[in-house]
Enzyme design. Sequence first.
Site, mmCIF file in Angstrom:
data_model
loop_
_atom_site.group_PDB
_atom_site.id
_atom_site.type_symbol
_atom_site.label_atom_id
_atom_site.label_comp_id
_atom_site.label_asym_id
_atom_site.label_seq_id
_atom_site.Cartn_x
_atom_site.Cartn_y
_atom_site.Cartn_z
ATOM 1 N N ASP A 41 0.860 -1.184 0.000
ATOM 2 C CA ASP A 41 0.000 0.000 0.000
ATOM 3 C C ASP A 41 0.901 1.240 0.000
ATOM 4 O O ASP A 41 2.126 1.138 -0.002
ATOM 5 C CB ASP A 41 -1.008 -0.011 1.144
ATOM 6 C CG ASP A 41 -0.394 0.272 2.523
ATOM 7 O OD1 ASP A 41 0.826 0.522 2.603
ATOM 8 O OD2 ASP A 41 -1.136 0.241 3.513
ATOM 9 N N ASP A 70 -4.812 -6.651 7.701
ATOM 10 C CA ASP A 70 -3.407 -6.503 8.098
ATOM 11 C C ASP A 70 -3.327 -5.763 9.427
ATOM 12 O O ASP A 70 -4.178 -4.943 9.755
ATOM 13 C CB ASP A 70 -2.594 -5.767 7.020
ATOM 14 C CG ASP A 70 -2.953 -4.302 6.901
ATOM 15 O OD1 ASP A 70 -2.426 -3.476 7.679
ATOM 16 O OD2 ASP A 70 -3.770 -3.953 6.024
ATOM 17 N N CYS A 88 6.849 -22.082 21.326
ATOM 18 C CA CYS A 88 7.498 -21.313 20.260
ATOM 19 C C CYS A 88 8.992 -21.160 20.561
ATOM 20 O O CYS A 88 9.435 -21.290 21.706
ATOM 21 C CB CYS A 88 6.840 -19.942 20.085
ATOM 22 S SG CYS A 88 7.352 -18.666 21.260
ATOM 23 N N CYS A 145 10.173 -18.688 23.433
ATOM 24 C CA CYS A 145 10.069 -19.151 24.818
ATOM 25 C C CYS A 145 10.985 -20.338 25.091
ATOM 26 O O CYS A 145 11.539 -20.453 26.191
ATOM 27 C CB CYS A 145 8.614 -19.494 25.133
ATOM 28 S SG CYS A 145 7.524 -18.045 25.100
ATOM 29 N N HIS A 170 6.757 -13.792 19.659
ATOM 30 C CA HIS A 170 5.980 -14.781 20.409
ATOM 31 C C HIS A 170 4.483 -14.465 20.297
ATOM 32 O O HIS A 170 3.667 -15.366 20.057
ATOM 33 C CB HIS A 170 6.404 -14.776 21.881
ATOM 34 C CG HIS A 170 5.343 -15.258 22.818
ATOM 35 N ND1 HIS A 170 5.117 -16.595 23.081
ATOM 36 C CD2 HIS A 170 4.414 -14.558 23.542
ATOM 37 C CE1 HIS A 170 4.101 -16.706 23.917
ATOM 38 N NE2 HIS A 170 3.660 -15.495 24.217
#
Length: 429
Positions: A96, A260, A387, A390, A412
């Site tokens: 954009d 978005d 994840c 972590c 995260h």
Amino acid sequence: MQFVFADSVDTIDPEYDFVADRNGAGRSVHRDDQYPHEFLEQAPYDGILVSRGIVGDARQPGKYSEAQLMRFRREGARRFLRYPLDRFPGSLMMGDCGAFTYRNLPEPPYSADDTAEFYADGGFTHGCSPDHLIFDFDDVGVTREFDDVPDDVRRRYEITLQNATEFYQSAKGVGPGFTPMGVIQGWSAESMAQAARNLASMGYDYLAIGGTVPLRIDQIRRVLQALRDALPDRVRLHLLGFGKIEELAVLEQYRVTSFDTTSPLLRAFKDARKNYWARTPDGDLSYYTAIRIPQATQNNKLKHKALEGSLNQEDARRLEDAALRGVRAYADGGATLDQSLDAVMDYWAALNWHEEASTSRRADAATRQRKVYAHTLGDRPWERCSCRVCRESGVEAVIFRTSNRNKRRGIHNLHVFHTHLSEFRRESV
């Protein structure tokens, strides 16, 4: 419903040293840093949006350095962002014009032709027409016709539609596989519906809804209802800058194709309370407050207190070190929760002490803060997350301190949100 991440050069140093609080040896910015889709095993979004306002150019500087700008234009968006289609099949590469960056200009600094050229050079799959933000929005029961709104609002409305008309033609030269998106601006649900009808009649079948960032969810709902009433079912909708991500059901209700946002990452360091995200056993989003342990020699509050003589900087560094040791010792099983909180709150008191505040008010504020931090540390949410942030960072993920740490927590959050969205989509089928 696809989630597109609006990038703003959001990278981290994978070799960052948490104990020394410094980058890896010999680190080169961008080259050695990693985007969220590189750092995690799976991309935590379905596509990336790049704004011309972020990239910048000679007329309108952005966040990219001159060297980065040249590389971006030479290599294209996917290669620059290291987001190849073969590794991320089906992913969107959306662009954009970044209307917020030029909101105070009388008109957009970009034309339809050079915008189409930007998208072609960048290898984008989707690109928005150059729009001009409208900040007014009518309340319920207020109906302002075109002649009733201020001249500036009318002009922005007309500029946005005229640019969309020209861009639809210019976009034909971008190349196969490119989808032009007409941007909707307006001062009311009705005016946005009329703009959408005009865009659809031009030939657009994918419309981007602009100007919704400051709107409440009930106002966004009114806009979506008006658009769905005005448009044929074949027309897809994208919501630009949708930060109210707890309201996914509203987007699903009105068949929004994509949206978005940077919200999961930004809230990691801009939200005072909800800056570490998690999911409940029922699958809902939940939030924790990260433990603020700023660098004593770089924090503006502490530097100001040191200059005015109300706090000794060496004392501040001693309290800072004690707070870090306390949190790490608790995470490793070498300290109790209360011992850790005592150290954290001693530093918090030095950071937040105000001479004009009464003793009772300071005590109440400290009690509230201790309770919030006790919830974060006591629940140990970093141990329940799989994840990479972590797994590798442990308790460091919930320490609010330095950009590299805070952006890791943002990555995260992106992982948590994308997991939440993926399950929401499965349940909605």
